[in-house]
Design an enzyme around this catalytic site. Sequence first.
Site, PDB file in Angstrom:
ATOM      1  N   THR A 182       0.848  -1.204   0.000  1.00  0.00           N
ATOM      2  CA  THR A 182       0.000   0.000   0.000  1.00  0.00           C
ATOM      3  C   THR A 182       0.878   1.247   0.000  1.00  0.00           C
ATOM      4  O   THR A 182       1.941   1.256   0.625  1.00  0.00           O
ATOM      5  CB  THR A 182      -0.943   0.045   1.222  1.00  0.00           C
ATOM      6  OG1 THR A 182      -1.675   1.283   1.184  1.00  0.00           O
ATOM      7  CG2 THR A 182      -0.212  -0.040   2.555  1.00  0.00           C
ATOM      8  N   GLY A 215      -8.243  10.868   5.888  1.00  0.00           N
ATOM      9  CA  GLY A 215      -9.247  10.832   4.816  1.00  0.00           C
ATOM     10  C   GLY A 215     -10.576  11.448   5.226  1.00  0.00           C
ATOM     11  O   GLY A 215     -10.642  12.594   5.672  1.00  0.00           O
ATOM     12  N   GLU A 233      -4.862  -0.817 -10.757  1.00  0.00           N
ATOM     13  CA  GLU A 233      -6.138  -0.450 -10.113  1.00  0.00           C
ATOM     14  C   GLU A 233      -7.205  -0.303 -11.182  1.00  0.00           C
ATOM     15  O   GLU A 233      -7.284   0.726 -11.843  1.00  0.00           O
ATOM     16  CB  GLU A 233      -5.974   0.838  -9.299  1.00  0.00           C
ATOM     17  CG  GLU A 233      -5.095   0.619  -8.083  1.00  0.00           C
ATOM     18  CD  GLU A 233      -5.535   1.407  -6.853  1.00  0.00           C
ATOM     19  OE1 GLU A 233      -6.711   1.803  -6.758  1.00  0.00           O
ATOM     20  OE2 GLU A 233      -4.672   1.619  -5.987  1.00  0.00           O
ATOM     21  N   LYS A 282     -11.848   3.384  16.603  1.00  0.00           N
ATOM     22  CA  LYS A 282     -11.977   3.116  15.161  1.00  0.00           C
ATOM     23  C   LYS A 282     -11.459   1.711  14.817  1.00  0.00           C
ATOM     24  O   LYS A 282     -12.094   0.963  14.083  1.00  0.00           O
ATOM     25  CB  LYS A 282     -11.208   4.174  14.362  1.00  0.00           C
ATOM     26  CG  LYS A 282     -11.374   3.986  12.859  1.00  0.00           C
ATOM     27  CD  LYS A 282     -10.609   4.976  12.033  1.00  0.00           C
ATOM     28  CE  LYS A 282     -10.785   4.625  10.560  1.00  0.00           C
ATOM     29  NZ  LYS A 282      -9.885   5.364   9.676  1.00  0.00           N
ATOM     30  N   ASP A 286      -8.359  -2.564  -0.530  1.00  0.00           N
ATOM     31  CA  ASP A 286      -9.004  -1.469  -1.250  1.00  0.00           C
ATOM     32  C   ASP A 286     -10.218  -1.029  -0.441  1.00  0.00           C
ATOM     33  O   ASP A 286     -10.964  -1.867   0.067  1.00  0.00           O
ATOM     34  CB  ASP A 286      -9.415  -1.906  -2.652  1.00  0.00           C
ATOM     35  CG  ASP A 286      -9.580  -0.699  -3.545  1.00  0.00           C
ATOM     36  OD1 ASP A 286      -8.558  -0.094  -3.929  1.00  0.00           O
ATOM     37  OD2 ASP A 286     -10.734  -0.322  -3.846  1.00  0.00           O
TER      38      ASP A 286
HETATM   39  P1  ITT Z   1      -3.348   2.087  -1.752  1.00  0.00           P
HETATM   40  O1  ITT Z   1      -4.251   1.773  -2.931  1.00  0.00           O
HETATM   41  O2  ITT Z   1      -1.919   2.255  -2.140  1.00  0.00           O
HETATM   42  O3  ITT Z   1      -3.517   1.080  -0.639  1.00  0.00           O
HETATM   43  P2  ITT Z   1      -5.078   4.399  -1.464  1.00  0.00           P
HETATM   44  O4  ITT Z   1      -5.211   5.467  -0.436  1.00  0.00           O
HETATM   45  O5  ITT Z   1      -5.034   4.830  -2.905  1.00  0.00           O
HETATM   46  O6  ITT Z   1      -3.794   3.500  -1.115  1.00  0.00           O
HETATM   47  P3  ITT Z   1      -7.635   3.162  -1.913  1.00  0.00           P
HETATM   48  O7  ITT Z   1      -7.551   3.230  -3.383  1.00  0.00           O
HETATM   49  O8  ITT Z   1      -8.177   1.913  -1.263  1.00  0.00           O
HETATM   50  O9  ITT Z   1      -6.216   3.365  -1.229  1.00  0.00           O
HETATM   51  O10 ITT Z   1      -8.453   4.425  -1.426  1.00  0.00           O
HETATM   52  C1  ITT Z   1      -9.065   4.440  -0.211  1.00  0.00           C
HETATM   53  C2  ITT Z   1      -9.503   5.860   0.097  1.00  0.00           C
HETATM   54  O11 ITT Z   1     -10.776   5.820   0.745  1.00  0.00           O
HETATM   55  C3  ITT Z   1      -8.552   6.511   1.065  1.00  0.00           C
HETATM   56  O12 ITT Z   1      -7.487   7.179   0.403  1.00  0.00           O
HETATM   57  C4  ITT Z   1      -9.489   7.468   1.811  1.00  0.00           C
HETATM   58  O13 ITT Z   1      -9.696   8.636   1.066  1.00  0.00           O
HETATM   59  C5  ITT Z   1     -10.801   6.671   1.848  1.00  0.00           C
HETATM   60  N1  ITT Z   1     -10.854   5.839   3.049  1.00  0.00           N
HETATM   61  C6  ITT Z   1     -10.857   4.487   3.096  1.00  0.00           C
HETATM   62  N2  ITT Z   1     -10.844   4.044   4.361  1.00  0.00           N
HETATM   63  C7  ITT Z   1     -10.825   5.144   5.132  1.00  0.00           C
HETATM   64  C8  ITT Z   1     -10.767   5.353   6.525  1.00  0.00           C
HETATM   65  O14 ITT Z   1     -10.697   4.345   7.372  1.00  0.00           O
HETATM   66  N3  ITT Z   1     -10.748   6.602   6.969  1.00  0.00           N
HETATM   67  C9  ITT Z   1     -10.788   7.636   6.141  1.00  0.00           C
HETATM   68  N4  ITT Z   1     -10.827   7.551   4.814  1.00  0.00           N
HETATM   69  C10 ITT Z   1     -10.838   6.301   4.298  1.00  0.00           C
END
Ligand code: ITT
Length: 202
Positions: free
Chosen positions: A14, A156, A47, A178, A80
């Site tokens: 990740t 996020g 992705e 959380k 994801d």
């Molecule tokens: P990797 O794919 O490299 O793991 P990424 O951040 O791009 O990193 P994702 O494509 O899975 O990962 O995107 C998930 C997004 O969803 C993340 O960047 C946040 O914006 C949101 N998100 C997911 N889980 C969250 C959480 O527990 N708290 C806050 N935001 C979250």
Amino acid sequence: MAHRPGRLRILLVTGNRNKAREIEEILAESFPGAFEVEISGDIEKLEIQSEDLAEIALIALRSVLKKIDRGKWDSVVVEDSGLFIEALKGFPGPYSSYVLRKIGLEGILKLMEGESNRRACYRAAVAYTIDNETRVAEGEVCGVIAEKPRGSRGFGYDPIFIPEGYGETFAQLGEGLKNRISHRAIAIRKAAQDLLSSIKRQ
Ligand code: ITT
């Protein structure tokens, strides 16, 4: 194959440090001493565009497996996740990371202005290997979107997400809570339990 004593070695792929930290903490708290987690942010994942997080995670995992010598770890893991807002028909969902970068929390709150249905769910799909197999475990936590951002913990969308049964956002409640109830905690614990029982059975 004989039972492997000691900790199970996991490679977590990740680029999101917050996600990685949460997964490490969830595993350490729920399965003390059972896993050793190595994090790689350098391996590029494929992705795909899909509504289905499990499909996205599985395809990303398979793309990683083509690039590494998986024999060094007991399991390779990709996660994801995203926030699915009911009134926005599931948006931003699989595009959560991109949407947050482009329009931010303010942009999401603007889209929700005057909206009485504030229900939303975080979802996570954890794709992982067990020997030559790839499997996926999913988790979900639902709640509502706050009227404005509150709190400074988490990452996020956490400042605008209030989990069901609580009066504060994840960013106010903090990681201890959380990591007990989150989408990620549910998914990663299922995957970890499967890994522990599958590897013990061998
Ligand atoms: P990797 O794919 O490299 O793991 P990424 O951040 O791009 O990193 P994702 O494509 O899975 O990962 O995107 C998930 C997004 O969803 C993340 O960047 C946040 O914006 C949101 N998100 C997911 N889980 C969250 C959480 O527990 N708290 C806050 N935001 C979250």
